[in-house]
Write an enzyme that holds these catalytic residues in place. Sequence first.
Site, mmCIF file in Angstrom:
data_model
loop_
_atom_site.group_PDB
_atom_site.id
_atom_site.type_symbol
_atom_site.label_atom_id
_atom_site.label_comp_id
_atom_site.label_asym_id
_atom_site.label_seq_id
_atom_site.Cartn_x
_atom_site.Cartn_y
_atom_site.Cartn_z
ATOM 1 N NE ARG A 85 7.903 114.828 -30.687
ATOM 2 C CZ ARG A 85 8.420 115.236 -31.846
ATOM 3 N NH1 ARG A 85 9.581 114.516 -32.462
ATOM 4 N NH2 ARG A 85 7.935 116.167 -32.565
ATOM 5 C CG HIS A 129 6.668 115.633 -37.781
ATOM 6 N ND1 HIS A 129 7.423 115.176 -36.759
ATOM 7 C CD2 HIS A 129 7.494 115.809 -38.861
ATOM 8 C CE1 HIS A 129 8.498 115.257 -36.960
ATOM 9 N NE2 HIS A 129 8.756 115.462 -38.028
ATOM 10 C CD GLU A 174 11.911 120.138 -36.229
ATOM 11 O OE1 GLU A 174 12.078 120.174 -37.472
ATOM 12 O OE2 GLU A 174 12.710 119.450 -35.560
ATOM 13 C CG ASN A 302 12.322 118.365 -32.125
ATOM 14 O OD1 ASN A 302 12.189 117.934 -31.089
ATOM 15 N ND2 ASN A 302 11.839 118.498 -33.140
ATOM 16 C CE1 TYR A 304 18.209 115.761 -35.048
ATOM 17 C CE2 TYR A 304 16.660 117.535 -34.852
ATOM 18 C CZ TYR A 304 16.963 116.097 -34.954
ATOM 19 O OH TYR A 304 16.041 115.205 -35.033
ATOM 20 C CD GLU A 374 12.444 115.741 -34.228
ATOM 21 O OE1 GLU A 374 13.275 115.975 -34.834
ATOM 22 O OE2 GLU A 374 11.282 115.729 -34.446
HETATM 23 O O1 IFM Z 1 13.715 114.118 -39.773
HETATM 24 C C1 IFM Z 1 13.443 115.287 -39.066
HETATM 25 C C2 IFM Z 1 12.428 115.331 -38.409
HETATM 26 O O2 IFM Z 1 11.322 115.286 -39.178
HETATM 27 C C3 IFM Z 1 12.435 116.818 -37.683
HETATM 28 N N1 IFM Z 1 13.614 117.352 -37.081
HETATM 29 C C4 IFM Z 1 14.839 117.021 -37.738
HETATM 30 C C5 IFM Z 1 14.675 115.538 -38.325
HETATM 31 C C6 IFM Z 1 16.127 115.546 -38.959
HETATM 32 O O3 IFM Z 1 16.513 116.527 -40.002
#
Ligand code: IFM
Length: 474
Positions: A85, A129, A174, A302, A304, A374
């Site tokens: 990706r 992006h 995002e 995504n 985290y 992600e």
């Molecule tokens: O690096 C970023 C990415 O560009 C978008 N999502 C989160 C990642 C980590 O912060």
Amino acid sequence: MGRTSPHLGGVLRFPDGFGWGVATASYQIEGAVREGGRGESIWDRFAHTDGNVLGGDTGDVACDHYHRYRDDVALMAELGVTDYRFSLAWPRLQPDGTGELNPAGLDFYSRLIDELLAADIVPWVTLYHWDLPQRLEDSGGWPERDTAHRFADYATRVHERLADRVQHWSTLNEPWCSAFLGYAEGRHAPGRRDHAAAFRAAHHLLLGHGLAVQGMRANDRDSSFGITLNLYPVDPASDTEQDRDVARRIDGLMNRLFLDPLLRGSYPADVLDDVAPVLDASHLQADDAEIISQPLDFLGVNYYTRHVVTAGPQPRVWTPDQPTSSWVGSADMVQVKRGLPTTDMGWEVDPAGLHEVLTRLHREYGPIPLYVTENGAAYPDGVDSDGQVRDPERVRYLAEHFRAAHQAIADGVDLRGYFVWTLLDNFEWAWGYSKRFGLVHVDYGTQRRTPKDSARWFARTARAGGLDAGEWVR
Ligand code: IFM
């Protein structure tokens, strides 16, 4: 760091055809910002403005991927990557954000795609992006409706030229970050601090997405079209009414403000009520909801971390003069740390949150094919004297999150692939090069790439189609 359990035996096998991917983004890796007729992006301008990026770092050179893409694709093949990706830099393709495509920009992405296909790696294109052509920002940027139309025009033109070899198209990465970090908090390009503008930006990003999907699909019934959102579980720190209300608001702004219009065809009423003090609805037009809610072939997630929030000392009614962070909810002042291990970003490691996000989507918005587009972690990695990069925390982080994803599949979620963020250490936006998220270490002085232990772990896992059930259980 968590505990490990004894080896339980067996392999947590993922479904046949599951995608084992890595993800990157143009401004974070390409460099070559003044080559091949590329125009200026908002991130070029922002990074070159004093005080915006740690250490004054810029993406001018980044990982020099523009020149080294062949080696980088070969590296991916060595790592067993099945899907890649990556994003297209809009100003490389339309330097001013409008009109004919720039042949040199198109040629670069065309060569990259050919290289991927020759290595048997499936290309996944993200059209945006975060690197908006600066010229469009000069005309008002995402808060202006015309930017949505410019985006759809760019998407449709690019798709027309690359659709013979690319089947997977994601419009935006995002949009919450583009709108709120870019236009409300000013921590990302273009660095504006205007609450109402951020909401208009969010709407026009979604509108641009819908128009782009309409335009691309009209020419191509076979490809799959989707979008990638950053999603979080948002929990109240306590059971008080105030904390539960803050959690509802933050969930509304970070998750439902995007999910509902995309997948249900309308904004959440409670969020519209919440933001009424700072926003009139004059930018919303009658057909927008229908355009935004085009059927999606997939949703990219995504993930985290989780947000645990408390009302703290905040006023309960939002007004335009409050600090933005108190109502977009990304600041520590409303977040409660639970003492879990954190990554180098200070984000708590919470794999159960991934399971929660995926099962919530399935339950509340499904059925829809999902991809983790992600997931990954920054740690302060270095090359040891024997030339190795040892990153056990990242291996643990990934193993735990893969297990959570596997559990979601077992619970009925239609999860079809997983892209690790990220292939290479790279330009981490306002943090510059200080945060290393890569499976592969990059020495920015020499551009030498060194696969970390996590890269070898990923290769083993991808080739086995799953992970050892005994790996890293907290
Ligand atoms: O690096 C970023 C990415 O560009 C978008 N999502 C989160 C990642 C980590 O912060």
